[in-house]
Motif scaffolding. Sequence first.
Motif, PDB file in Angstrom:
ATOM      1  N   ASN A  99      42.570 -27.649  98.771  1.00 15.13           N
ATOM      2  CA  ASN A  99      42.967 -28.766  99.626  1.00 15.13           C
ATOM      3  C   ASN A  99      42.289 -28.758 100.990  1.00 15.13           C
ATOM      4  OD1 ASN A  99      44.768 -26.578 100.182  1.00 15.13           O
ATOM      5  ND2 ASN A  99      46.159 -27.985 101.229  1.00 15.13           N
ATOM      6  N   THR A 100      41.454 -27.728 101.280  1.00 16.92           N
ATOM      7  CA  THR A 100      40.664 -27.837 102.502  1.00 16.92           C
ATOM      8  C   THR A 100      39.724 -29.031 102.398  1.00 16.92           C
ATOM      9  OG1 THR A 100      38.894 -26.389 101.687  1.00 16.92           O
ATOM     10  CG2 THR A 100      40.629 -25.351 102.954  1.00 16.92           C
ATOM     11  N   PHE A 101      39.206 -29.253 101.197  1.00 16.18           N
ATOM     12  CA  PHE A 101      38.235 -30.339 101.120  1.00 16.18           C
ATOM     13  C   PHE A 101      38.804 -31.626 100.549  1.00 16.18           C
ATOM     14  CE2 PHE A 101      37.668 -27.665  97.366  1.00 16.18           C
ATOM     15  CZ  PHE A 101      37.597 -28.557  96.321  1.00 16.18           C
ATOM     16  N   VAL A 147      38.338 -31.053 107.642  1.00 17.80           N
ATOM     17  CA  VAL A 147      37.109 -30.281 107.852  1.00 17.80           C
ATOM     18  C   VAL A 147      35.930 -31.165 108.201  1.00 17.80           C
ATOM     19  CG1 VAL A 147      37.759 -28.324 106.422  1.00 17.80           C
ATOM     20  CG2 VAL A 147      36.594 -30.255 105.374  1.00 17.80           C
ATOM     21  N   ALA A 202      41.950 -32.671 101.673  1.00 17.16           N
ATOM     22  CA  ALA A 202      43.025 -33.075 102.592  1.00 17.16           C
ATOM     23  C   ALA A 202      42.811 -34.466 103.177  1.00 17.16           C
ATOM     24  CB  ALA A 202      43.192 -32.055 103.718  1.00 17.16           C
ATOM     25  N   GLU A 203      41.607 -34.732 103.649  1.00 13.80           N
ATOM     26  CA  GLU A 203      41.381 -36.039 104.271  1.00 13.80           C
ATOM     27  C   GLU A 203      41.406 -37.150 103.232  1.00 13.80           C
ATOM     28  OE1 GLU A 203      38.438 -33.507 105.598  1.00 13.80           O
ATOM     29  OE2 GLU A 203      38.031 -34.733 107.359  1.00 13.80           O
ATOM     30  N   GLN A 242      42.441 -25.072 109.679  1.00  7.01           N
ATOM     31  CA  GLN A 242      42.851 -26.463 109.693  1.00  7.01           C
ATOM     32  C   GLN A 242      44.317 -26.700 109.368  1.00  7.01           C
ATOM     33  OE1 GLN A 242      40.616 -26.800 105.668  1.00  7.01           O
ATOM     34  NE2 GLN A 242      41.313 -28.859 106.101  1.00  7.01           N
ATOM     35  N   PHE A 243      44.948 -25.774 108.628  1.00  5.45           N
ATOM     36  CA  PHE A 243      46.368 -25.969 108.316  1.00  5.45           C
ATOM     37  C   PHE A 243      47.170 -25.152 109.317  1.00  5.45           C
ATOM     38  CE2 PHE A 243      44.777 -27.840 104.686  1.00  5.45           C
ATOM     39  CZ  PHE A 243      44.205 -26.956 103.770  1.00  5.45           C
ATOM     40  N   THR A 272      47.978 -30.767 109.082  1.00  3.55           N
ATOM     41  CA  THR A 272      46.663 -30.474 108.510  1.00  3.55           C
ATOM     42  C   THR A 272      45.576 -31.213 109.261  1.00  3.55           C
ATOM     43  OG1 THR A 272      47.445 -29.983 106.275  1.00  3.55           O
ATOM     44  CG2 THR A 272      45.268 -30.971 106.449  1.00  3.55           C
ATOM     45  N   GLY A 306      45.859 -36.996 104.238  1.00  3.09           N
ATOM     46  CA  GLY A 306      46.626 -35.960 104.913  1.00  3.09           C
ATOM     47  C   GLY A 306      46.197 -35.628 106.322  1.00  3.09           C
TER      48      GLY A 306
END
Lengths: 373, 391
Positions: free
Chosen positions: A64-66, B246, A68-69, B375-376, B243, A73
């Motif tokens: 979900n780092t990539f 990136v 998320a947007e 980021q979180f 959140t 989110g």
Amino acid sequence: MRGEVAIVGVHQLATEAEMEDVPEERMVFDAVKGALADAGVDRDVLDTVIVAGNDVLDGRTISNTFTAEAEGGYMKDETKVAHDGLHAAVYGVMRILSGLHDVAMVVAYGNHNSISYEQWTNFALDPFRIRPTGLDGIHLAALQARRYYETTDATPEDAARVAASNLAAARDNPLALRSDDVDPGDVAGSGVAADPLRQLEVAPPGDGACAVILASADRVDEFDPDPAYVQGIGHASDALRPGDDAFHRLRAAGRAGGTALSRAGVDADAVDVAELTELFAPHQLMLAETLGLADHGPDVLDDGVAVNPSGGALAGHAYFATGLHRLAEAARQVTGRAGDRQVDDATTALAHGASGPAHQANAAAVVSSEVGP
Amino acid sequence: MREDVAVVGTGITPGEDKRKDADIPTLMREAAQDALADADLTPQDLDAVVVGNAGEFFAGTNMPDLFGLSEIHADGLPEMRIHTGGTAGASTGLAGFYHAASGLYDTVMVVTFEKLGDVNAQQALSTVYHPIFQRQYGAGAPSAAGAQAMRYIHKYGSDKTEYQAAKIAAKQRRCAMEVPYAQLKMELEPDEIMESPPLSTPVKFLDTCPATDGACAMIFQTADAAREAAGQPAWVTGVGAITDGVNQPHRDWADPEACVKAGRKAYEMAGVEDPVRDFDVLELYDAFSFQEIIWHEALGFADRGEGGSLIDEGMTTPDGEIPTCPSGGVLCHNPIGATALIRQAEAARQVMGTADHQIPDVDRSLGHGWGGVIQFFTAMIFETTPQGEPP
């Protein structure tokens, strides 16, 4: 919890064998934007976002780092459930019930890239005692099916009928990966996947994504669609015990569904439509029994509750998106938005999702068009 | 909030760089048993379980929660797994909180773990970077922390920052001497930290967290049950999580907007107006010593660019005004998927009066976490009484 939370927007990508040149971020984005458009709102209205994804499928850690947007989110209370999308929806409902959030975006996706379902499930097995045997989700399901046929009146012919029925139903579902006009004989003759499972009895994996917007019931008027009230939720996981006498009973699925029905204040016979995650044809029969939809699984083929009018997972699964597909279908059915696959007079639907080999981790939700009982 | 929720028990396994005697289910079991014992509960009391860890690539197993299900008495129970990388522990803690706050589950155990001794952690972590544009040169977590520290130093132009970070590291490492479970116990002076080899400039080896095999479990209960607990419950009075993205070109690791917002959400819920005055102890997720400076600023304990003054003025030592990481923190013990839950568990223990390195007279504590590509951000506030009641 009856009457407190509703589904107010849904969007599902058509599942495809391979979405070439479509990264996960794009799939998630399209699902979420579609759900917002369906609901007639902007992402400003979201209080929280929950994604269901799997690092192994993505080939990237902390997936979900990539995404998320793309999930909507950015600068929101966003988190990730590492199980089927219906688990994420269950969590979303809990967040709203807590009173701390009013509107939740739940999105789930699966893009299998270069890994097979067999490899993906084998990798989930106990690395010391089971994984080295080469067992995988298909073979474990075969063991369950064998046990089921040996201890009940159900037969491989019944499972073949499930496959034929679901593939035929999928012809009315533009979102399905596959549909077909086959008879049970064709299913039986489709070659062995893992005995006693036939090839056409194994859900084909594909790339897919789905997003569902949940809202606190007092806010439903802000959204375009008629609300589908989430009247009950449940979830449960079983440890893997392939040698167990009851390996075919899908106990955790039964508990998840039973809890959802009990919270909704209804019995299984109140269910008009059941959208179940039947990754293997015999499992639709096992699920029908464990969920109380029929004492004898094959009975659902002939009358009573409509099971998987969408074609179910046998028409194509997309890993963790699959359970959310089922929830989306359930919501469409009770709000009259299921198109050519609409079941007449559907007011109450049961959605079931599962992840992990051998249907270990399960979630369920009962949705209805009515606020109260 | 529909239901008041409190922590009634915690368990943290002793950290080693490689537990040769334990597999993942064993680590999970140890933490779960300790938490149940701490709460004076039995497995039959559990209504639901939530499991978290920071990645399939660390565990070497897909869906590793299913692997350890029996060991944590969750076979047949409501169960799900949460995974948000470095803050997985905190996200799992939040999930446990929401299970209870929803009113659907009265006793919820969260179990988090990591077994890093079997993997190359940085190699696994580097798969977080984009496979085409970044992975060739994204060197795991230290490179991100180094860039973050350089950004801070550039932005605020202080030549004191590096030494302040070394003092923070020395403080943390001295605190861990009081904490039996901490993996690293090293009494060091700031100069020794300054002289340690560089990892990713300006971050040095001794500014940096270890990789630990370990687990942590925590048990939440709703009010009626929690009030029956033998000990002092740690009531959850504020939660916040935000959140960041990136791909945002304006994102500034020295000024993490998401951390500011997560803190504010929790503060608003708990009625915290002046963090320095209102908190008695903090457990911040300082994976690298420099980060404590940045997190203190983002969470409102110091003005922008002034975060380093807190260590200079002795505010953050155990006898200071805002003791920070008396547990030794992440720098001394880091089973990644459990680490952020340990921040919550340590903050809870401080309120419960059961911390190894207990600060006297704690009424309100803060457990903070970060994860992903910085980021979180998560925050959880604990108090001796439920929200809205005086201490």
